[in-house]
Scaffold this motif. Structure first.
Motif, PDB file in Angstrom:
ATOM      1  N   SER A  93      -4.909   7.510   1.610  1.00  0.00           N
ATOM      2  CA  SER A  93      -5.918   6.485   1.758  1.00  0.00           C
ATOM      3  C   SER A  93      -6.636   6.674   3.094  1.00  0.00           C
ATOM      4  O   SER A  93      -5.998   6.794   4.142  1.00  0.00           O
ATOM      5  N   HIS A 125       0.872  -1.182   0.000  1.00  0.00           N
ATOM      6  CA  HIS A 125       0.000   0.000   0.000  1.00  0.00           C
ATOM      7  C   HIS A 125       0.900   1.219   0.000  1.00  0.00           C
ATOM      8  O   HIS A 125       1.305   1.711   1.056  1.00  0.00           O
ATOM      9  N   PRO A 180     -10.142   2.366   0.656  1.00  0.00           N
ATOM     10  CA  PRO A 180      -9.766   0.977   0.433  1.00  0.00           C
ATOM     11  C   PRO A 180     -10.879  -0.049   0.623  1.00  0.00           C
ATOM     12  O   PRO A 180     -10.952  -1.004  -0.117  1.00  0.00           O
TER      13      PRO A 180
END
Ligand code: SF4
Lengths: 216, 614
Positions: free
Chosen positions: B310, B258, B343
């Protein structure tokens, strides 16, 4: 406005790939709050272009990238601000404005390298052997590319090759190469020379430094 | 030390991704190791790219390094190529920041994210020349462990000196204070552990004994001396808004799993999916305010230069101000090309408008998790999602130009029949029909169906339920392979024997721990990586310590059975879990507790625990 930056990359950063390098510079520009122009389309990215990629494990003291920035930026400020944001091992050494139509890829014609190799066995009169190596009319090698490997004549690319220094088993060579689409890097020269000498180098311990890219 | 640095340097040209082992990234912390009292190694038992993606590491690394008396450095499991060279050249496992051998640290803290990385913990200790078992470790670093898998500490009880149960940032400073004072006074490890066990949330397994009944179930787990708590209460961050969140994050050179800023918008989940361990053990929902998040985002974006932020949590679309948060972030940072990512998208709460907005800056994939193929089975697992939701949201997405969808499901859920398995394929075909309706044909469409195997986890309503056996899972996978033929579909499945092992370890007791040590001794490591997984060796290991793995994975448990993890109180009460189990079998839904409290008991865990007030 388009800026051209000359940079060095050494230390542990020799272990990062060309792609990693591009990402690292992009992120450093953001940290430095440099307003770069973005590409259009999905996943916009900064308009940066680099010279020929360095292989993993190689250092450089004279590579370049071009970047398109928004508005006017003083090249000296670009250099100073970016240097503050770059990790250890990366540094901008020079920066200047170039014409928007000036393409780095058209400018890069030659590159100079120093290469450290370690001898596994003694060679008598290496300098002479190198001259003999260069004296051959052709030096065919197999070069890997994305579409498989092909045979090329290395001779067409070598502009200069000489020994600079030797300390114990460590030999420092100077290599000057022609750069063009698909041209071979210095590792091919070292391997061909090693073949010629009958395998005397420790091929797992070759340190390549691109001293300089020569722009015309 | 520079000697070790040179030795490492000689190895790096010979391995894949050498930047895994160099450190030196932006925002990594360099301190003078001679000027601190505690040297702490944050150890992640998987490769760099996996470990660096983990939020817990980011939080604890920064938090510990804010202390003047502590230096926290990182270490990851070296990939096999590096490990082989290290063993060959006698290079001990070292920290990234200062290249210090791990056995010179005061504390090594492992995070337990995944049961199949346990053998890596043993391997990392061994590479550090540190004995595996805590009883053999006089004069060695203290080994602590935390993270979600620590809610069942039993399998690693012979290895780990001290487990941390609950939110690490809530407790770590108390532990470090104690380490500092005990180090100063040269307190032996046993006494340190005795004192540490007084800290709420600490479990020192050497102070407890596990006993068994004749049928191999647990009789009891009890302290062996006075003054040691009989139950370990989980530690909870009560006010997330005031709790530490790092405003810098390390920016790796190489691509990690990520590769973006992670901003935690809330912790916990109110949905109550019955298979979901995280949904149970991270209760209650605790939100950060939008103002706090915007401030943090600004600092993080400026300090990292990342191109994406994110917003993480167990179901980010449930954040009470999600829309305005996303719009504000996009508006502020789109000129820099920095986008927003959500996500975990749920198809019901998920707003296509929101994704559209996000898409303007950076393209995101469309990932939906119906989890089960039929409404009946979705009701069993309490996944409050309908076919209609799926149709509506994919229709909007296709209209907006999406061409590929990923659908996530589980196989082997309680009460599952072949009808339910077929339902997975039916849903995939339905999505294809929706696309056809919108675009006239299925040209350009790509539907990826992924199934994992259901693993019954501790502290979930399904902890009493057996896992589906491997043959039956393989059957179901083959059936789906048949049904999902054709160019537009691709089907991914999970290795069934890995999921079996995951079930065995996650519900394991101390005896399973012996098998883990045996398995590692016979060469198991990186068990979560297909190419490294050696199932035969595991079966041999179980056999040689006299443990039947099927007992742990396949046994239908009695409601009054004692579990190895009963030593831990995560706050969600057993009677609530039983109630949910019974409702599951009857196919009855339980509503989102954001709307009505469903009485899980978490409020009684501790004073000051408050739930999301709707
Ligand atoms: S106490 Fe009620 S509102 Fe809070 S998490 Fe449990 S069920 Fe939900």
């Amino acid at each position: 406005m388009k800026l051209r930056a000359k940079f060095k990359k050494d230390g542990d950063l020799k272990y990062i790939s060309h792609l990693d390098l591009m990402r690292t510079i992009e992120r450093a520009m953001r940290r430095a709050q440099i307003k770069f122009s973005l590409s259009k389309g999905f996943n916009p990215h900064p308009l940066i272009s680099f010279g020929p990629a360095l292989s993993m494990g190689a250092t450089t003291h004279g590579d370049y990238f071009d970047v398109v920035v928004e508005g006017e930026i003083d090249p000296k400020r670009f250099k100073d601000d970016l240097n503050k944001a770059l990790p250890d091992g990366l540094e901008i050494i020079d920066c200047y404005i170039v014409d928007d139509k000036d393409l780095l890829s058209n400018k890069v014609k030659e590159a100079e390298y120093t290469v450290d190799v370690y001898l596994m066995s003694r060679v008598t009169n290496l300098a002479f052997e190198i001259t003999r190596f260069l004296g051959r009319s052709e030096i065919f090698i197999e070069k890997e590319s994305k579409s498989g490997s092909k045979v090329i004549d290395l001779k067409n690319y070598i502009l200069d090759l000489k020994m600079l220094d030797s300390k114990g088993s460590k030999i420092t060579l100077y290599v000057k190469l022609k750069i063009s689409e698909g041209s071979p890097g210095p590792i091919y020269v070292i391997k061909a020379l090693d073949d010629f000498l009958g395998h005397v180098f420790d091929v797992e311990r070759v340190l390549v430094d691109r001293r300089n890219l020569i722009l015309n | 030390m520079s000697d070790l640095k040179n030795k490492i340097d000689d190895l790096l040209m010979k391995v894949n991704k050498p930047a895994r082992y160099t450190g030196g990234e932006i925002n990594s912390v360099i301190k003078d190791a001679n000027k601190v009292k505690i040297r702490f190694a944050f150890a992640f038992p998987d490769v760099y790219e996996v470990g660096m993606s983990h939020l817990g590491l980011k939080i604890l690394y920064s938090l510990m390094n804010e202390r003047d008396d502590t230096y926290c450095e990182r270490v990851f499991a070296p990939w096999v190529d590096m490990e082989n060279l290290m063993r060959e050249k006698d290079v001990p496992l070292f920290s990234l920041e200062t290249k210090t051998p791990l056995n010179m640290f005061d504390v090594i803290g492992f995070t337990l994210q995944y049961e199949l990385s346990y053998t890596n913990i043993l391997n990392m200790l061994d590479l550090s020349k540190i004995p595996i078992r805590s009883k053999d470790r006089k004069g060695y670093p203290l080994i602590i462990a935390g993270g979600p898998c620590a809610v069942n500490p039993a399998p690693l009880s012979d290895v780990v000196d001290l487990f941390v149960i609950g939110d690490g940032e809530e407790i770590i400073n108390e532990i470090l204070d104690l380490v500092a004072s005990c180090k100063k006074d040269n307190v032996p490890k046993e006494d340190f552990l005795r004192r540490a066990s007084k800290i709420q949330g600490v479990y020192a397994p050497s102070l407890y004994v596990e006993t068994y009944n004749d049928d191999n179930t647990i009789k009891s787990i009890k302290p062996i001396e006075e003054g040691v708590p009989a139950v370990i209460k989980r530690r909870i961050v009560k006010d997330l808004d005031k709790t530490y969140h790092p405003d810098k994050q390390i920016v790796p050179f190489i691509n990690i799993v990520h590769d973006r800023i992670v901003l935690e918008v809330f912790r916990g989940c109110t949905r109550g999916c019955r298979f979901c361990q995280a949904g149970m053990i991270y209760r209650p929902v605790r939100e950060r305010s939008k103002e706090t998040l915007l401030k943090l985002a600004d600092k993080l974006i400026k300090s990292t230069g990342y191109e994406e932020i994110s917003l993480t949590s167990l179901s980010t679309c449930d954040y009470s101000q999600i829309e305005s948060l996303v719009y504000d972030l996009i508006e502020k940072y789109k000129d820099m090309g920095t986008g927003v990512a959500l996500p975990s998208t749920r198809i019901d709460a998920f707003s296509v408008n929101l994704l559209n907005e996000i898409q303007k800056v950076r393209k995101t994939g469309l990932t939906l998790a119906p989890e089960a193929g039929t409404q009946r089975l979705r009701d069993v697992i309490n996944k409050g999602v309908t076919e209609e939701d799926l149709v509506n949201s994919t229709k909007e997405a296709f209209k907006a130009g999406w061409k590929s969808v990923k659908l996530y499901f589980m196989l082997g859920l309680p009460t599952e029949t072949m009808e339910d398995v077929k339902g997975i394929s039916d849903l995939a075909h339905l999505v294809a029909d929706v696309y056809k309706d919108v675009n006239g044909s299925t040209k350009g469409l790509k539907i990826t169906v992924s199934t994992s195997t259901f693993v019954p986890k501790p502290f979930t309503p399904f902890q009493w339920y057996p896992q589906d056996d491997m043959d039956s899972i393989i059957n179901k996978q083959n059936y789906l392979k048949e049904l999902l033929r054709g160019k537009i579909f691709s089907y991914n499945w999970h290795e069934p024997n890995m999921s079996f092992l995951e079930a065995v370890i996650s519900k394991g007791d101390r005896k399973v721990g012996q098998a883990i040590i045996k398995a590692w001794e016979s060469g198991c490591k990186f068990d979560g990586w297909d190419e490294q997984f050696k199932f035969d060796k595991w079966l041999e290991a179980f056999e040689s310590v006299g443990v039947d793995p099927k007992f742990y994975a396949y046994k239908n448990r009695d409601f009054d059975e004692v579990f190895p993890w009963d030593i831990v109180d995560v706050g969600v009460r057993k009677d609530y879990l039983k109630r949910e189990y019974k409702k599951a079998i009857e196919g009855k839904l339980t509503g989102d507790c954001r709307l009505h409290c469903t009485g899980c008991g978490i409020k009684d865990l501790d004073e000051g625990v408050v739930c999301f007030e709707a």
